[in-house]
Design a protein around this motif. Structure first.
Motif, mmCIF file in Angstrom:
data_model
loop_
_atom_site.group_PDB
_atom_site.id
_atom_site.type_symbol
_atom_site.label_atom_id
_atom_site.label_comp_id
_atom_site.label_asym_id
_atom_site.label_seq_id
_atom_site.Cartn_x
_atom_site.Cartn_y
_atom_site.Cartn_z
ATOM 1 N N ARG A 1 -32.239 -21.111 -25.708
ATOM 2 C CA ARG A 1 -31.968 -20.626 -24.347
ATOM 3 C C ARG A 1 -30.574 -21.014 -23.892
ATOM 4 O O ARG A 1 -29.885 -20.235 -23.232
ATOM 5 C CB ARG A 1 -33.026 -21.163 -23.378
ATOM 6 C CG ARG A 1 -34.368 -20.478 -23.544
ATOM 7 C CD ARG A 1 -35.325 -20.880 -22.447
ATOM 8 N NE ARG A 1 -35.661 -22.291 -22.461
ATOM 9 C CZ ARG A 1 -36.628 -22.831 -23.200
ATOM 10 N NH1 ARG A 1 -37.364 -22.063 -23.973
ATOM 11 N NH2 ARG A 1 -36.883 -24.114 -23.144
ATOM 12 N N ASP A 2 -30.126 -22.223 -24.264
ATOM 13 C CA ASP A 2 -28.784 -22.658 -23.884
ATOM 14 C C ASP A 2 -27.728 -21.781 -24.551
ATOM 15 O O ASP A 2 -26.752 -21.366 -23.910
ATOM 16 C CB ASP A 2 -28.585 -24.125 -24.273
ATOM 17 C CG ASP A 2 -27.380 -24.750 -23.605
ATOM 18 O OD1 ASP A 2 -26.891 -24.183 -22.605
ATOM 19 O OD2 ASP A 2 -26.932 -25.805 -24.072
ATOM 20 N N ARG B 1 -27.688 -18.410 -22.832
ATOM 21 C CA ARG B 1 -27.023 -18.509 -21.523
ATOM 22 C C ARG B 1 -25.517 -18.534 -21.671
ATOM 23 O O ARG B 1 -24.792 -17.915 -20.897
ATOM 24 C CB ARG B 1 -27.483 -19.779 -20.793
ATOM 25 C CG ARG B 1 -28.719 -19.604 -19.981
ATOM 26 C CD ARG B 1 -28.903 -20.780 -19.050
ATOM 27 N NE ARG B 1 -29.041 -22.043 -19.751
ATOM 28 C CZ ARG B 1 -30.205 -22.576 -20.139
ATOM 29 N NH1 ARG B 1 -31.318 -21.943 -19.896
ATOM 30 N NH2 ARG B 1 -30.244 -23.726 -20.750
ATOM 31 N N LYS B 2 -25.024 -19.248 -22.684
ATOM 32 C CA LYS B 2 -23.580 -19.357 -22.872
ATOM 33 C C LYS B 2 -22.995 -18.064 -23.443
ATOM 34 O O LYS B 2 -21.864 -17.701 -23.144
ATOM 35 C CB LYS B 2 -23.251 -20.518 -23.812
ATOM 36 C CG LYS B 2 -23.732 -21.876 -23.325
ATOM 37 C CD LYS B 2 -22.992 -22.331 -22.103
ATOM 38 C CE LYS B 2 -23.572 -23.556 -21.461
ATOM 39 N NZ LYS B 2 -23.578 -24.772 -22.189
ATOM 40 N N PRO C 1 -23.318 -14.599 -20.171
ATOM 41 C CA PRO C 1 -23.288 -15.111 -18.805
ATOM 42 C C PRO C 1 -23.826 -14.064 -17.831
ATOM 43 O O PRO C 1 -23.655 -12.875 -18.037
ATOM 44 C CB PRO C 1 -21.813 -15.404 -18.555
ATOM 45 C CG PRO C 1 -21.076 -14.615 -19.569
ATOM 46 C CD PRO C 1 -22.004 -14.399 -20.723
ATOM 47 N N HIS D 1 -27.034 -13.824 -17.217
ATOM 48 C CA HIS D 1 -28.446 -13.709 -17.520
ATOM 49 C C HIS D 1 -29.084 -15.091 -17.562
ATOM 50 O O HIS D 1 -30.000 -15.343 -18.320
ATOM 51 C CB HIS D 1 -28.665 -13.015 -18.866
ATOM 52 C CG HIS D 1 -28.306 -11.576 -18.830
ATOM 53 N ND1 HIS D 1 -27.049 -11.129 -19.165
ATOM 54 C CD2 HIS D 1 -29.017 -10.485 -18.477
ATOM 55 C CE1 HIS D 1 -27.006 -9.819 -19.038
ATOM 56 N NE2 HIS D 1 -28.188 -9.404 -18.621
ATOM 57 N N SER D 2 -28.576 -16.007 -16.762
ATOM 58 C CA SER D 2 -29.062 -17.383 -16.818
ATOM 59 C C SER D 2 -30.480 -17.517 -16.286
ATOM 60 O O SER D 2 -31.179 -18.446 -16.633
ATOM 61 C CB SER D 2 -28.131 -18.311 -16.047
ATOM 62 O OG SER D 2 -28.083 -17.901 -14.698
ATOM 63 N N LYS D 3 -30.941 -16.601 -15.446
ATOM 64 C CA LYS D 3 -32.286 -16.691 -14.898
ATOM 65 C C LYS D 3 -33.333 -16.105 -15.838
ATOM 66 O O LYS D 3 -34.512 -16.220 -15.609
ATOM 67 C CB LYS D 3 -32.370 -15.948 -13.551
ATOM 68 C CG LYS D 3 -31.455 -16.497 -12.494
ATOM 69 C CD LYS D 3 -31.939 -17.825 -12.020
ATOM 70 C CE LYS D 3 -31.043 -18.310 -10.885
ATOM 71 N NZ LYS D 3 -31.271 -19.673 -10.564
ATOM 72 N N ARG D 4 -32.874 -15.444 -16.871
ATOM 73 C CA ARG D 4 -33.791 -14.773 -17.778
ATOM 74 C C ARG D 4 -34.548 -15.790 -18.620
ATOM 75 O O ARG D 4 -33.966 -16.717 -19.155
ATOM 76 C CB ARG D 4 -32.987 -13.862 -18.690
ATOM 77 C CG ARG D 4 -33.850 -12.990 -19.544
ATOM 78 C CD ARG D 4 -33.009 -11.972 -20.183
ATOM 79 N NE ARG D 4 -32.526 -12.515 -21.450
ATOM 80 C CZ ARG D 4 -31.729 -11.870 -22.243
ATOM 81 N NH1 ARG D 4 -31.289 -10.700 -21.903
ATOM 82 N NH2 ARG D 4 -31.340 -12.399 -23.373
ATOM 83 N N SER D 5 -35.831 -15.602 -18.732
ATOM 84 C CA SER D 5 -36.622 -16.518 -19.539
ATOM 85 C C SER D 5 -36.823 -15.913 -20.915
ATOM 86 O O SER D 5 -37.102 -14.728 -21.049
ATOM 87 C CB SER D 5 -37.972 -16.786 -18.891
ATOM 88 O OG SER D 5 -38.755 -15.632 -18.966
#
Length: 179
Positions: free
Chosen positions: A106-107, A110-111, A114, A116-120
């Motif tokens: 996930r990290d 996210r990197k 950018p 889409h940081s809320k996406r699970s």
């Protein structure tokens, strides 16, 4: 092969064996045991996390945490518990290893992406097809009860969660052999 031929020719020259002795060959197919390490789930997940971290460092993606020390400790704990037949504790350590792998994935996502940081992202499969079917039925029945029009994803549009195939592709890149 050349060593066998040479030893057989020496045997015929010295008289220890006759050429007629080589018309029929008896082979012994005794198998020698080898120390083969089986790819357990814990080892595969640990290796995937290690390779993802290595790949992230190589490409310049800075991770919040690599879980190098605690991941190794969790792997050792899992193996120790499994060897002692303490399977509940081993499963807890396995869950920890899986959590570390998921956090790293996930990290990285996210990197890389950018915004889409809320996406699970869940790289697990549903427990059974029955539960997925039940959810689908519940969703369609609740949608038919409501009078509001349904929103559907347009063909070709990306959904908010990745397909299991994408998660598998991420893990396959991390666990590709040879390194």
């Amino acid at each position: 092969m050349a060593l066998i031929q040479e030893s057989l020719s020496v045997a015929t020259r010295t008289g220890a064996a006759r050429p007629a002795d080589f018309s029929k060959v008896i082979l012994d197919t005794t198998v020698q045991p080898k120390a083969v390490a089986f790819p357990t789930d814990a080892k595969l997940m640990h290796r995937a996390r290690e390779r993802l971290v290595k790949l992230a460092k190589k490409t310049g993606v800075s991770l919040r945490q690599s879980y190098e020390r605690v991941g190794k400790h969790a792997l050792i704990a899992h193996q120790r518990y499994a060897h002692a037949k303490q399977f509940n504790r081993a499963n807890r350590a396995l869950k920890t290893i899986r959590t570390y792998l998921g956090r790293v994935i996930r990290d990285i996502v996210r990197k890389i992406e950018p915004g889409h940081s809320k996406r699970s992202i869940r790289c697990t499969r549903p427990r059974s097809n029955a539960s997925a079917r039940a959810r689908r039925i519940a969703l369609t029945s609740s949608a038919s009860r409501s009078r509001s029009p349904q929103r559907s994803i347009a063909p070709g549009a990306a959904s908010s969660s990745p397909t299991p195939r994408r998660c598998r592709a991420i893990l396959m890149t991390a666990t590709r052999w040879p390194p």
